[in-house]
Write a protein that holds these residues in place. Structure first.
Motif, PDB file in Angstrom:
ATOM      1  N   LEU A 210       0.290  -7.264  10.193  1.00 32.10           N
ATOM      2  CA  LEU A 210      -0.125  -6.124  11.011  1.00 32.10           C
ATOM      3  C   LEU A 210      -0.324  -6.518  12.472  1.00 32.10           C
ATOM      4  CD1 LEU A 210      -2.605  -4.232   8.652  1.00 32.10           C
ATOM      5  CD2 LEU A 210      -0.311  -3.517   9.357  1.00 32.10           C
ATOM      6  N   LEU A 211      -0.892  -7.697  12.713  1.00 27.90           N
ATOM      7  CA  LEU A 211      -1.092  -8.136  14.094  1.00 27.90           C
ATOM      8  C   LEU A 211       0.236  -8.243  14.833  1.00 27.90           C
ATOM      9  CD1 LEU A 211      -3.854 -10.869  13.660  1.00 27.90           C
ATOM     10  CD2 LEU A 211      -4.096  -8.715  14.899  1.00 27.90           C
ATOM     11  N   TYR A 212       1.236  -8.830  14.176  1.00 25.36           N
ATOM     12  CA  TYR A 212       2.519  -9.025  14.849  1.00 25.36           C
ATOM     13  C   TYR A 212       3.372  -7.761  14.827  1.00 25.36           C
ATOM     14  CZ  TYR A 212       7.166 -10.868  15.909  1.00 25.36           C
ATOM     15  OH  TYR A 212       8.410 -11.067  16.449  1.00 25.36           O
ATOM     16  N   ALA A 213       3.339  -7.009  13.720  1.00 28.01           N
ATOM     17  CA  ALA A 213       4.187  -5.818  13.610  1.00 28.01           C
ATOM     18  C   ALA A 213       3.739  -4.708  14.545  1.00 28.01           C
ATOM     19  CB  ALA A 213       4.192  -5.311  12.166  1.00 28.01           C
ATOM     20  N   THR A 214       2.440  -4.612  14.808  1.00 23.39           N
ATOM     21  CA  THR A 214       1.913  -3.491  15.589  1.00 23.39           C
ATOM     22  C   THR A 214       1.427  -3.887  16.975  1.00 23.39           C
ATOM     23  OG1 THR A 214      -0.350  -3.769  14.746  1.00 23.39           O
ATOM     24  CG2 THR A 214       1.155  -2.383  13.446  1.00 23.39           C
ATOM     25  N   GLY A 215       1.100  -5.158  17.189  1.00 22.55           N
ATOM     26  CA  GLY A 215       0.562  -5.579  18.482  1.00 22.55           C
ATOM     27  C   GLY A 215      -0.839  -5.073  18.746  1.00 22.55           C
ATOM     28  N   ASP A 228      -6.761   4.879   7.052  1.00 23.75           N
ATOM     29  CA  ASP A 228      -6.060   4.858   8.330  1.00 23.75           C
ATOM     30  C   ASP A 228      -4.593   4.475   8.184  1.00 23.75           C
ATOM     31  OD1 ASP A 228      -8.339   5.566   9.770  1.00 23.75           O
ATOM     32  OD2 ASP A 228      -8.997   3.477   9.965  1.00 23.75           O
ATOM     33  N   VAL A 229      -4.172   4.142   6.983  1.00 17.10           N
ATOM     34  CA  VAL A 229      -2.791   3.725   6.738  1.00 17.10           C
ATOM     35  C   VAL A 229      -2.012   4.897   6.159  1.00 17.10           C
ATOM     36  CG1 VAL A 229      -1.280   2.080   5.564  1.00 17.10           C
ATOM     37  CG2 VAL A 229      -3.570   1.364   6.304  1.00 17.10           C
ATOM     38  N   ASP A 230      -0.963   5.291   6.842  1.00 17.29           N
ATOM     39  CA  ASP A 230      -0.064   6.340   6.359  1.00 17.29           C
ATOM     40  C   ASP A 230       1.176   5.648   5.799  1.00 17.29           C
ATOM     41  OD1 ASP A 230       1.804   8.376   5.993  1.00 17.29           O
ATOM     42  OD2 ASP A 230       1.134   9.519   7.735  1.00 17.29           O
ATOM     43  N   HIS A 231       1.183   5.465   4.483  1.00 18.22           N
ATOM     44  CA  HIS A 231       2.267   4.717   3.853  1.00 18.22           C
ATOM     45  C   HIS A 231       3.590   5.465   3.938  1.00 18.22           C
ATOM     46  CE1 HIS A 231      -0.493   1.725   2.057  1.00 18.22           C
ATOM     47  NE2 HIS A 231      -1.329   2.755   1.957  1.00 18.22           N
ATOM     48  N   GLY A 232       3.551   6.773   3.893  1.00 16.32           N
ATOM     49  CA  GLY A 232       4.780   7.550   3.925  1.00 16.32           C
ATOM     50  C   GLY A 232       5.526   7.415   5.234  1.00 16.32           C
ATOM     51  N   ARG A 233       4.795   7.500   6.344  1.00 15.99           N
ATOM     52  CA  ARG A 233       5.419   7.391   7.665  1.00 15.99           C
ATOM     53  C   ARG A 233       5.378   5.973   8.211  1.00 15.99           C
ATOM     54  NH1 ARG A 233       3.162  10.932  11.988  1.00 15.99           N
ATOM     55  NH2 ARG A 233       1.118  10.281  11.165  1.00 15.99           N
ATOM     56  N   ARG A 234       4.714   5.067   7.508  1.00 17.88           N
ATOM     57  CA  ARG A 234       4.520   3.684   7.923  1.00 17.88           C
ATOM     58  C   ARG A 234       3.918   3.609   9.331  1.00 17.88           C
ATOM     59  NH1 ARG A 234       9.673   1.989   5.688  1.00 17.88           N
ATOM     60  NH2 ARG A 234      10.431   1.499   7.779  1.00 17.88           N
ATOM     61  N   VAL A 235       2.748   4.220   9.490  1.00 18.43           N
ATOM     62  CA  VAL A 235       1.985   4.126  10.729  1.00 18.43           C
ATOM     63  C   VAL A 235       0.525   3.892  10.385  1.00 18.43           C
ATOM     64  CG1 VAL A 235       3.539   5.621  12.055  1.00 18.43           C
ATOM     65  CG2 VAL A 235       1.573   6.609  10.883  1.00 18.43           C
ATOM     66  N   ILE A 236      -0.192   3.276  11.293  1.00 16.85           N
ATOM     67  CA  ILE A 236      -1.632   3.112  11.147  1.00 16.85           C
ATOM     68  C   ILE A 236      -2.324   3.874  12.263  1.00 16.85           C
ATOM     69  CG2 ILE A 236      -1.610   0.904   9.915  1.00 16.85           C
ATOM     70  CD1 ILE A 236      -2.088  -0.493  12.588  1.00 16.85           C
ATOM     71  N   ARG A 237      -3.480   4.413  11.950  1.00 21.01           N
ATOM     72  CA  ARG A 237      -4.293   5.109  12.946  1.00 21.01           C
ATOM     73  C   ARG A 237      -5.317   4.128  13.491  1.00 21.01           C
ATOM     74  NH1 ARG A 237      -8.027  10.016  11.039  1.00 21.01           N
ATOM     75  NH2 ARG A 237      -8.848   8.273   9.822  1.00 21.01           N
ATOM     76  N   ARG A 244     -10.430   5.723  21.961  1.00 22.51           N
ATOM     77  CA  ARG A 244      -9.163   6.436  22.034  1.00 22.51           C
ATOM     78  C   ARG A 244      -8.336   6.172  20.781  1.00 22.51           C
ATOM     79  NH1 ARG A 244      -9.696   4.606  27.438  1.00 22.51           N
ATOM     80  NH2 ARG A 244      -8.445   2.762  26.949  1.00 22.51           N
ATOM     81  N   GLU A 245      -7.833   7.241  20.203  1.00 16.93           N
ATOM     82  CA  GLU A 245      -7.069   7.146  18.960  1.00 16.93           C
ATOM     83  C   GLU A 245      -5.573   7.138  19.269  1.00 16.93           C
ATOM     84  OE1 GLU A 245      -6.183   9.855  14.967  1.00 16.93           O
ATOM     85  OE2 GLU A 245      -8.028  10.172  16.134  1.00 16.93           O
ATOM     86  N   ARG A 246      -4.842   6.315  18.539  1.00 13.46           N
ATOM     87  CA  ARG A 246      -3.391   6.306  18.662  1.00 13.46           C
ATOM     88  C   ARG A 246      -2.783   5.926  17.311  1.00 13.46           C
ATOM     89  NH1 ARG A 246      -4.916   1.210  20.475  1.00 13.46           N
ATOM     90  NH2 ARG A 246      -3.518  -0.538  19.973  1.00 13.46           N
ATOM     91  N   SER A 247      -1.528   6.284  17.118  1.00 16.90           N
ATOM     92  CA  SER A 247      -0.793   5.934  15.907  1.00 16.90           C
ATOM     93  C   SER A 247       0.241   4.878  16.261  1.00 16.90           C
ATOM     94  CB  SER A 247      -0.105   7.169  15.319  1.00 16.90           C
ATOM     95  OG  SER A 247      -1.066   8.106  14.870  1.00 16.90           O
ATOM     96  N   VAL A 248       0.278   3.824  15.457  1.00 18.90           N
ATOM     97  CA  VAL A 248       1.173   2.700  15.729  1.00 18.90           C
ATOM     98  C   VAL A 248       2.031   2.450  14.495  1.00 18.90           C
ATOM     99  CG1 VAL A 248       1.318   0.297  16.470  1.00 18.90           C
ATOM    100  CG2 VAL A 248      -0.624   1.700  17.202  1.00 18.90           C
ATOM    101  N   PRO A 249       3.350   2.387  14.652  1.00 20.39           N
ATOM    102  CA  PRO A 249       4.214   2.150  13.486  1.00 20.39           C
ATOM    103  C   PRO A 249       4.238   0.678  13.088  1.00 20.39           C
ATOM    104  CG  PRO A 249       5.544   2.397  15.463  1.00 20.39           C
ATOM    105  CD  PRO A 249       4.122   2.651  15.882  1.00 20.39           C
ATOM    106  N   TYR A 250       4.620   0.429  11.856  1.00 18.52           N
ATOM    107  CA  TYR A 250       4.836  -0.932  11.371  1.00 18.52           C
ATOM    108  C   TYR A 250       6.082  -0.933  10.503  1.00 18.52           C
ATOM    109  CZ  TYR A 250       2.483   0.871   7.181  1.00 18.52           C
ATOM    110  OH  TYR A 250       2.124   1.622   6.083  1.00 18.52           O
ATOM    111  N   GLY A 251       6.596  -2.113  10.194  1.00 15.49           N
ATOM    112  CA  GLY A 251       7.869  -2.231   9.505  1.00 15.49           C
ATOM    113  C   GLY A 251       7.756  -2.452   8.017  1.00 15.49           C
TER     114      GLY A 251
END
Length: 365
Positions: A210-215, A228-237, A244-251
């Protein structure tokens, strides 16, 4: 008021009551109105108490007597005592923020800090791992735990890293193999050696992925909840600085690591103190950022890589995104920077990419 260190508390108590009240009100403003983190509030309060203590020593008995000469004298004194340029820049920013607030609150007749200059902070960028080195680091927990080559009693003497609560009791009854000196091995009556050794690498793998995939920042990844993990869209909140809230994708590799952790790792470490925390520490509570830093450093050392921290992984992720052609503003959004200038300072483009772009685009290349 957020609790500063003992010396700051003593100086705070020694201030005249009106100045103490101003410090407390400013801290309240930062926390409740500006929504600053406890760490940020503590840093501002520490700087402000130092400033007002200096002002009292110069004969200012009332806040209205604070002027630009006092602010400059305070910074000059900090410089003579060996404060770094980054520290001086931060303290000048604290003084300006307090001066602006005090003027708006009617405590100062003028915003005396508006004219206060500060040295430009020299920002050293962390070293960047190559893509293959980053891959080796995030895959290290699948191969072995840190320093697994030697039993714990043969490891070099070093201070035990902090865990999410009290120091971990590493004494396990008749372990089938020597227990590796891992920064955060789970232990306790409900967890056997085999169970702990199996669960911890799964947690470490998802942490590194997660540290490397999302920065994201280490505090942000440790603050993640399961929801906070959206497995379907592969993003974390992520909730960053200032809430401040943001959504970050992961692989896909991070998704596999998450699936393994949630299916086989987290249930083995969960406890009464776990709550909804995604990443857990040795005692079942939320993983501590300090422990996470220890884990990253231990795996980097074991893998024979340059000294690396979560911040270094964040910087590596941003650099690799830019080298892969990502837009700077997209990287800004991923990193959670409020201004593009922060991203421009924080990231850099490799010389190899510049040369490749030059060869491709310039007619005289």
């Amino acid at each position: 008021m957020s609790r500063p260190d003992r010396g700051t508390r003593a100086m705070h108590q020694a201030l005249p009551s009106a100045l103490r009240d101003a410090v407390d009100d400013f801290a309240e403003h930062l926390s409740r109105v500006r929504n600053r983190s406890a760490h940020t509030v503590r840093a501002y309060v520490t700087d402000l108490v130092s400033l007002l203590d200096h002002a009292v020593r110069m004969g200012c008995v009332d806040l209205a007597e604070l002027d630009l000469s006092v602010l400059r004298s305070w910074l000059a004194r900090q410089r003579t005592t060996g404060a770094a340029r980054t520290s001086l820049a931060r303290r000048a920013a604290s003084a300006r923020a307090f001066s602006a607030w005090a003027h708006r609150a009617g405590l100062l007749p003028a915003d005396v800090g508006a004219a206060l200059a500060s040295p430009r902070a020299h920002r050293e960028l962390p070293s960047v791992l190559r893509a293959d080195q980053a891959a080796a680091l995030v895959e290290a927990p699948s191969r072995q735990a840190p320093a697994q080559q030697a039993p714990a009693q043969q490891a070099p003497a070093m201070a035990p890293p902090p865990t999410d609560t009290a120091p971990v009791d590493r004494t396990l009854a008749d372990p089938p193999h020597p227990v590796p000196p891992h920064p955060d091995l789970p232990a306790g009556p409900a967890r056997g050696a085999a169970e702990g050794v199996e669960a911890v690498p799964l947690r470490d793998r998802v942490l590194l992925e997660l540290l490397y995939a999302t920065g994201v920042r280490v505090s942000e990844v440790c603050g993640l909840d399961v929801g906070d993990v959206d497995h379907g869209r592969r993003v974390i909140r992520v909730f960053g600085k200032g809430g401040r809230e943001r959504s970050v994708p992961y692989g896909v590799p991070a998704q596999r690591a998450l699936d393994d952790w949630l299916r086989r790792g987290r249930p083995a470490m969960v406890g009464a103190r776990s709550g909804d925390a995604l990443l857990l520490g040795a005692r079942g509570g939320r993983l501590n950022p300090t422990t996470a830093r220890q884990i990253v450093g231990a795996y980097a050392e074991t893998a024979g890589l340059p000294r690396t921290s979560p911040h270094g992984l964040r910087h590596s992720a941003a650099t690799h995104l830019l080298e892969g052609g990502a837009d700077l503003r997209a990287v800004q959004e991923l990193l959670g920077h409020s201004s593009l200038a922060s991203t421009q300072i924080y990231t850099h483009v490799s010389v190899e990419r510049l040369r490749a772009a030059y060869r491709q685009a310039h007619p005289r290349a």
